[in-house]
Design a protein around this motif. Structure first.
Motif, PDB file in Angstrom:
ATOM      1  N   GLY A  31       0.795  -1.216   0.000  1.00 35.25           N
ATOM      2  CA  GLY A  31       0.000   0.000   0.000  1.00 35.25           C
ATOM      3  C   GLY A  31       0.828   1.266   0.000  1.00 35.25           C
ATOM      4  N   ASP A  32       0.395   2.237   0.821  1.00 39.36           N
ATOM      5  CA  ASP A  32       1.075   3.522   0.881  1.00 39.36           C
ATOM      6  C   ASP A  32       1.655   3.788   2.268  1.00 39.36           C
ATOM      7  OD1 ASP A  32      -1.257   3.832   2.259  1.00 39.36           O
ATOM      8  OD2 ASP A  32      -1.964   5.596   1.166  1.00 39.36           O
ATOM      9  N   ILE A  33       2.100   2.726   2.929  1.00 42.40           N
ATOM     10  CA  ILE A  33       2.661   2.842   4.282  1.00 42.40           C
ATOM     11  C   ILE A  33       3.914   3.713   4.243  1.00 42.40           C
ATOM     12  CG2 ILE A  33       3.697   1.568   6.199  1.00 42.40           C
ATOM     13  CD1 ILE A  33       1.947  -0.836   5.279  1.00 42.40           C
ATOM     14  N   THR A  34       3.945   4.736   5.089  1.00 41.50           N
ATOM     15  CA  THR A  34       5.061   5.681   5.075  1.00 41.50           C
ATOM     16  C   THR A  34       6.348   5.035   5.561  1.00 41.50           C
ATOM     17  OG1 THR A  34       3.560   7.543   5.430  1.00 41.50           O
ATOM     18  CG2 THR A  34       5.878   7.891   5.979  1.00 41.50           C
ATOM     19  N   GLY A  35       6.286   4.331   6.667  1.00 42.18           N
ATOM     20  CA  GLY A  35       7.484   3.666   7.167  1.00 42.18           C
ATOM     21  C   GLY A  35       7.324   3.227   8.606  1.00 42.18           C
ATOM     22  N   GLU A  36       7.653   1.961   8.861  1.00 40.72           N
ATOM     23  CA  GLU A  36       7.603   1.427  10.220  1.00 40.72           C
ATOM     24  C   GLU A  36       8.796   0.506  10.422  1.00 40.72           C
ATOM     25  OE1 GLU A  36       3.845  -0.094  11.703  1.00 40.72           O
ATOM     26  OE2 GLU A  36       4.897  -1.808  12.595  1.00 40.72           O
ATOM     27  N   HIS A  37       9.453   0.641  11.578  1.00 34.07           N
ATOM     28  CA  HIS A  37      10.600  -0.200  11.915  1.00 34.07           C
ATOM     29  C   HIS A  37      10.410  -0.747  13.321  1.00 34.07           C
ATOM     30  CE1 HIS A  37      12.070   2.426   8.712  1.00 34.07           C
ATOM     31  NE2 HIS A  37      12.870   1.428   8.392  1.00 34.07           N
ATOM     32  N   GLU A  38      10.584  -2.039  13.454  1.00 37.93           N
ATOM     33  CA  GLU A  38      10.423  -2.690  14.760  1.00 37.93           C
ATOM     34  C   GLU A  38      11.622  -3.585  15.051  1.00 37.93           C
ATOM     35  OE1 GLU A  38       6.720  -4.802  16.584  1.00 37.93           O
ATOM     36  OE2 GLU A  38       8.005  -6.386  15.748  1.00 37.93           O
ATOM     37  N   VAL A  39      12.111  -3.495  16.270  1.00 42.64           N
ATOM     38  CA  VAL A  39      13.155  -4.398  16.761  1.00 42.64           C
ATOM     39  C   VAL A  39      12.540  -5.234  17.872  1.00 42.64           C
ATOM     40  CG1 VAL A  39      15.439  -4.591  17.802  1.00 42.64           C
ATOM     41  CG2 VAL A  39      14.948  -2.718  16.210  1.00 42.64           C
ATOM     42  N   LEU A  40      12.633  -6.549  17.712  1.00 39.77           N
ATOM     43  CA  LEU A  40      12.103  -7.494  18.698  1.00 39.77           C
ATOM     44  C   LEU A  40      13.271  -8.191  19.387  1.00 39.77           C
ATOM     45  CD1 LEU A  40       9.948  -9.398  20.004  1.00 39.77           C
ATOM     46  CD2 LEU A  40      10.148 -10.810  17.942  1.00 39.77           C
ATOM     47  N   LEU A  41      13.297  -8.135  20.713  1.00 38.40           N
ATOM     48  CA  LEU A  41      14.252  -8.895  21.513  1.00 38.40           C
ATOM     49  C   LEU A  41      13.460  -9.866  22.373  1.00 38.40           C
ATOM     50  CD1 LEU A  41      15.309  -5.623  21.587  1.00 38.40           C
ATOM     51  CD2 LEU A  41      17.339  -6.838  22.379  1.00 38.40           C
ATOM     52  N   ALA A  42      13.829 -11.143  22.350  1.00 40.74           N
ATOM     53  CA  ALA A  42      13.045 -12.146  23.070  1.00 40.74           C
ATOM     54  C   ALA A  42      13.940 -13.220  23.673  1.00 40.74           C
ATOM     55  CB  ALA A  42      12.024 -12.782  22.132  1.00 40.74           C
ATOM     56  N   ASP A  43      13.618 -13.592  24.897  1.00 44.72           N
ATOM     57  CA  ASP A  43      14.255 -14.700  25.619  1.00 44.72           C
ATOM     58  C   ASP A  43      13.702 -14.664  27.042  1.00 44.72           C
ATOM     59  OD1 ASP A  43      15.795 -16.916  26.042  1.00 44.72           O
ATOM     60  OD2 ASP A  43      17.723 -15.893  26.019  1.00 44.72           O
ATOM     61  N   ASN A  44      14.050 -15.656  27.847  1.00 42.80           N
ATOM     62  CA  ASN A  44      13.705 -15.642  29.265  1.00 42.80           C
ATOM     63  C   ASN A  44      12.200 -15.488  29.482  1.00 42.80           C
ATOM     64  OD1 ASN A  44      14.451 -15.659  32.060  1.00 42.80           O
ATOM     65  ND2 ASN A  44      14.194 -13.426  32.126  1.00 42.80           N
ATOM     66  N   HIS A  45      11.397 -16.097  28.576  1.00 44.69           N
ATOM     67  CA  HIS A  45       9.936 -16.048  28.669  1.00 44.69           C
ATOM     68  C   HIS A  45       9.401 -14.610  28.640  1.00 44.69           C
ATOM     69  CE1 HIS A  45      10.171 -20.293  29.541  1.00 44.69           C
ATOM     70  NE2 HIS A  45      10.986 -20.036  30.552  1.00 44.69           N
TER      71      HIS A  45
END
Length: 258
Positions: free
Chosen positions: A199-213
């Motif tokens: 589509g015309d999404i301007t911009g999105e950035h995500e950082v996911l950190l996961a561990d230790n439940h």
């Protein structure tokens, strides 16, 4: 982005002395758009304090070269450069000040700082980076995503330096993985990188950190391209009159916070 810059300049009262397009002559918001082939001559004739470029790598290199010939500082928001293009821009920075940034949103600079701190604080956590843009974006991952990945690398290198100084054996990180398909078990230390276009999404950035439940998500979302235009104009104001060299948007924000 050119239209966004022109609109933002009008709103804040900045004077636009020239605007060019590879598409030829035209007009936007009361500003005459002239052919890109005349850019060098226009720089010489009208002597702008700075030029702003949001184009494509091959055009950007030509524009910056023309700026260097005319002695005009350049703000570059183009992304997707290869090593040869970047080398050409670096060479030009010996003659004029060049400020190159993958993203001119102030919030993205904050995101980079927070990402570094989070990765250092959570050693060994799995890290995934996802970026989403409009369906016309050409380069992937985005320039901003690459800056985020650089910030993660910087934080991990700081971790390794700390481990070495304390006599520990630093952990080895796996290479980045761009998307996954088929049988692809996650390796310890790898960073998953995912680019979405829709589509015309301007911009999105995500950082996911996961561990230790648990999981930690750090997200920046641009609601309008106007935020990038405003930042580029701030950069142009800042770079005017600077000494030749290579600058970053973080230099602008560091000055504005003092």
């Amino acid at each position: 982005m050119g239209r966004e810059v022109l609109s933002a300049a009008r709103e804040r009262g900045d004077e636009v002395v020239l605007a060019v397009s590879r598409s030829g002559r035209g007009e936007f918001d009361g500003v005459e758009i002239e052919p890109a082939s005349e850019f060098g001559a226009l720089l010489e004739a009208r002597e702008p304090e700075a030029a702003i470029d949001f184009t494509v790598p091959e055009a950007s290199v030509d524009y910056v070269d023309a700026c260097a010939e005319a002695g005009v500082p350049a703000v570059v928001g183009t992304t997707g450069f290869d090593d040869a293009d970047l080398a050409a821009l670096r060479d030009a920075s010996a003659r004029i000040p060049i400020l190159k940034a993958a993203n001119f949103a102030r919030g993205v600079q904050g995101l980079l700082e927070v990402v570094r701190a989070a990765v250092e604080a959570l050693p060994g956590y799995d890290v995934e980076v996802t970026e989403t843009h409009h369906n016309g974006k050409r380069d992937a991952p985005s320039g901003t995503a690459n800056r985020v990945l650089d910030a993660i690398d910087e934080a991990r290198e700081a971790q390794r330096a700390s481990e070495r100084s304390s006599g520990q054996s630093p952990r080895d990180d796996a290479p980045r993985v761009h998307g996954r398909e088929g049988e692809a078990p996650r390796e310890s230390g790898e960073i998953g990188v995912h680019a979405r276009r829709a589509g015309d999404i301007t911009g999105e950035h995500e950082v996911l950190l996961a561990d230790n439940h648990e999981e930690l998500r750090l997200t920046h979302r641009a609601e309008s391209r106007g935020v990038f235009a405003a930042g580029a104009l701030d950069a142009a104001d800042w770079i005017a009159g600077r000494a030749p060299g290579w600058y970053d948007f973080s230099d602008v924000l560091a000055d504005s916070s003092t």
